[in-house]
Design a protein around this motif. Structure first.
Motif, mmCIF file in Angstrom:
data_model
loop_
_atom_site.group_PDB
_atom_site.id
_atom_site.type_symbol
_atom_site.label_atom_id
_atom_site.label_comp_id
_atom_site.label_asym_id
_atom_site.label_seq_id
_atom_site.Cartn_x
_atom_site.Cartn_y
_atom_site.Cartn_z
ATOM 1 N N VAL A 64 -1.371 56.546 17.878
ATOM 2 C CA VAL A 64 -2.068 55.354 17.382
ATOM 3 C C VAL A 64 -1.570 54.074 18.039
ATOM 4 O O VAL A 64 -2.094 52.997 17.765
ATOM 5 C CB VAL A 64 -1.971 55.217 15.840
ATOM 6 C CG1 VAL A 64 -2.588 56.405 15.149
ATOM 7 C CG2 VAL A 64 -0.550 54.992 15.383
ATOM 8 N N GLN A 65 -0.581 54.189 18.906
ATOM 9 C CA GLN A 65 -0.022 53.014 19.578
ATOM 10 C C GLN A 65 -1.106 52.309 20.399
ATOM 11 O O GLN A 65 -1.838 52.930 21.163
ATOM 12 C CB GLN A 65 1.122 53.446 20.488
ATOM 13 C CG GLN A 65 2.044 52.352 20.876
ATOM 14 C CD GLN A 65 3.293 52.915 21.548
ATOM 15 O OE1 GLN A 65 3.268 53.995 22.118
ATOM 16 N NE2 GLN A 65 4.384 52.166 21.472
ATOM 17 N N GLY A 66 -1.240 51.011 20.189
ATOM 18 C CA GLY A 66 -2.222 50.227 20.920
ATOM 19 C C GLY A 66 -3.627 50.315 20.352
ATOM 20 O O GLY A 66 -4.582 49.880 20.987
ATOM 21 N N THR A 67 -3.790 50.884 19.165
ATOM 22 C CA THR A 67 -5.102 51.006 18.512
ATOM 23 C C THR A 67 -5.083 50.188 17.216
ATOM 24 O O THR A 67 -4.016 49.766 16.763
ATOM 25 C CB THR A 67 -5.430 52.472 18.177
ATOM 26 O OG1 THR A 67 -4.553 52.924 17.140
ATOM 27 C CG2 THR A 67 -5.299 53.365 19.395
ATOM 28 N N PRO A 68 -6.229 50.008 16.593
ATOM 29 C CA PRO A 68 -6.245 49.296 15.304
ATOM 30 C C PRO A 68 -5.467 50.021 14.203
ATOM 31 O O PRO A 68 -5.104 49.416 13.205
ATOM 32 C CB PRO A 68 -7.730 49.247 14.946
ATOM 33 C CG PRO A 68 -8.452 49.392 16.233
ATOM 34 C CD PRO A 68 -7.587 50.240 17.097
ATOM 35 N N PHE A 69 -5.176 51.300 14.397
ATOM 36 C CA PHE A 69 -4.445 52.063 13.381
ATOM 37 C C PHE A 69 -2.926 51.888 13.489
ATOM 38 O O PHE A 69 -2.185 52.410 12.674
ATOM 39 C CB PHE A 69 -4.796 53.550 13.459
ATOM 40 C CG PHE A 69 -6.254 53.822 13.235
ATOM 41 C CD1 PHE A 69 -6.886 53.424 12.074
ATOM 42 C CD2 PHE A 69 -7.000 54.468 14.194
ATOM 43 C CE1 PHE A 69 -8.224 53.659 11.864
ATOM 44 C CE2 PHE A 69 -8.341 54.709 14.002
ATOM 45 C CZ PHE A 69 -8.961 54.303 12.827
ATOM 46 N N GLU A 70 -2.484 51.168 14.505
ATOM 47 C CA GLU A 70 -1.056 50.953 14.690
ATOM 48 C C GLU A 70 -0.437 50.217 13.499
ATOM 49 O O GLU A 70 0.755 50.352 13.238
ATOM 50 C CB GLU A 70 -0.827 50.166 15.983
ATOM 51 C CG GLU A 70 0.614 50.095 16.415
ATOM 52 C CD GLU A 70 0.772 49.458 17.790
ATOM 53 O OE1 GLU A 70 1.836 49.648 18.382
ATOM 54 O OE2 GLU A 70 -0.170 48.794 18.265
ATOM 55 N N VAL A 71 -1.239 49.498 12.743
ATOM 56 C CA VAL A 71 -0.734 48.760 11.584
ATOM 57 C C VAL A 71 -0.206 49.698 10.500
ATOM 58 O O VAL A 71 0.578 49.280 9.653
ATOM 59 C CB VAL A 71 -1.821 47.830 10.985
ATOM 60 C CG1 VAL A 71 -2.196 46.746 11.969
ATOM 61 C CG2 VAL A 71 -3.034 48.614 10.538
ATOM 62 N N ALA A 72 -0.602 50.957 10.534
ATOM 63 C CA ALA A 72 -0.146 51.929 9.534
ATOM 64 C C ALA A 72 1.105 52.678 9.983
ATOM 65 O O ALA A 72 1.592 53.543 9.266
ATOM 66 C CB ALA A 72 -1.264 52.918 9.228
ATOM 67 N N ALA A 73 1.656 52.344 11.147
ATOM 68 C CA ALA A 73 2.813 53.071 11.686
ATOM 69 C C ALA A 73 4.025 53.001 10.756
ATOM 70 O O ALA A 73 4.804 53.943 10.677
ATOM 71 C CB ALA A 73 3.165 52.545 13.068
ATOM 72 N N GLU A 74 4.183 51.899 10.048
ATOM 73 C CA GLU A 74 5.298 51.751 9.108
ATOM 74 C C GLU A 74 5.264 52.807 8.012
ATOM 75 O O GLU A 74 6.293 53.260 7.539
ATOM 76 C CB GLU A 74 5.226 50.375 8.434
ATOM 77 C CG GLU A 74 6.122 49.355 9.026
ATOM 78 C CD GLU A 74 6.003 48.042 8.278
ATOM 79 O OE1 GLU A 74 5.861 48.051 7.035
ATOM 80 O OE2 GLU A 74 6.033 47.013 8.938
ATOM 81 N N ALA A 75 4.069 53.181 7.580
ATOM 82 C CA ALA A 75 3.916 54.128 6.474
ATOM 83 C C ALA A 75 4.038 55.576 6.914
ATOM 84 O O ALA A 75 4.015 56.475 6.081
ATOM 85 C CB ALA A 75 2.554 53.917 5.804
ATOM 86 N N MET A 76 4.194 55.817 8.195
ATOM 87 C CA MET A 76 4.233 57.177 8.719
ATOM 88 C C MET A 76 5.638 57.758 8.606
ATOM 89 O O MET A 76 6.356 57.948 9.576
ATOM 90 C CB MET A 76 3.742 57.207 10.167
ATOM 91 C CG MET A 76 2.301 56.845 10.319
ATOM 92 S SD MET A 76 1.794 56.855 12.043
ATOM 93 C CE MET A 76 0.104 56.320 11.893
ATOM 94 N N THR A 77 6.037 58.048 7.370
ATOM 95 C CA THR A 77 7.324 58.679 7.091
ATOM 96 C C THR A 77 7.123 59.749 6.039
ATOM 97 O O THR A 77 6.294 59.605 5.146
ATOM 98 C CB THR A 77 8.361 57.659 6.580
ATOM 99 O OG1 THR A 77 7.852 57.043 5.406
ATOM 100 C CG2 THR A 77 8.672 56.609 7.621
ATOM 101 N N GLY A 78 7.880 60.812 6.158
ATOM 102 C CA GLY A 78 7.798 61.902 5.192
ATOM 103 C C GLY A 78 6.749 62.918 5.603
ATOM 104 O O GLY A 78 6.099 62.790 6.646
#
Length: 171
Positions: A64-78
């Motif tokens: 998702v790097q460089g896409t509009p979904f990159e904003v959710a990268a913080e929540a990608m744990t677990g």
């Protein structure tokens, strides 16, 4: 089983291709779900056109790097299951609806239109009617004034009598 470098690159490119076609991302924690429940969730997702996949979080972040979904990268744990959809509400709807009936699936986060969504945001997005329902509602709204006008004209014609109604089209 660990993936080698080429397999990881293939996963990232596959997910990145799906991300490029998608409007919505929904993330949910699946800890405690049985295989039967996961299979049922995957079937519902396939039926709705949602790309649903369990991914390593680091691979998902790269995809998702460089896409509009990159904003959710913080929540990608677990332990997360990722749902991507071309339809604006399909991914959120599939995950939120399944979570209603199964307390083991916990909606965590998502992204839509370049904005990060929390769990409540994903649930709110899931409550939006589908495109087909919205189009039918708009069609109903457009048809309503025409129907009322036709009813008024028919009532006037009936009040004046049948000959007046026959003369109106000729004029």
């Amino acid at each position: 089983m660990s993936l080698n470098r080429n397999e990881k690159a293939a996963v990232v490119s596959d997910v990145a291709a799906q991300v490029a076609r998608s409007q919505t991302l929904a993330l949910a924690e699946y800890r405690g779900l049985t295989v039967e429940h996961l299979n049922a969730l995957r079937k519902q997702a396939r039926d709705k056109g949602v790309y649903l996949h369990v991914l390593k979080n680091t691979l998902a972040r790269r995809a998702v790097q460089g896409t509009p979904f990159e904003v959710a990268a913080e929540a990608m744990t677990g332990p997360l299951i990722y749902g991507f959809s071309e339809d604006a509400v399909a991914a959120a709807k599939v995950i939120a609806d399944f979570a209603k009936g199964n307390d083991k699936l916990i909606v965590k986060a998502g992204a839509y239109a370049g904005k990060a969504l929390d769990a409540n945001g994903v649930k709110a997005l899931a409550s939006v009617p589908s495109k087909e329902v919205l189009l039918s509602q708009i069609a109903g709204l457009l048809k309503s004034p025409v129907q009322r006008m036709a009813a008024v004209v028919a009532a006037l014609a009936e009040k004046r009598g049948a000959p007046a109604a026959a003369e109106a089209p000729a004029a």
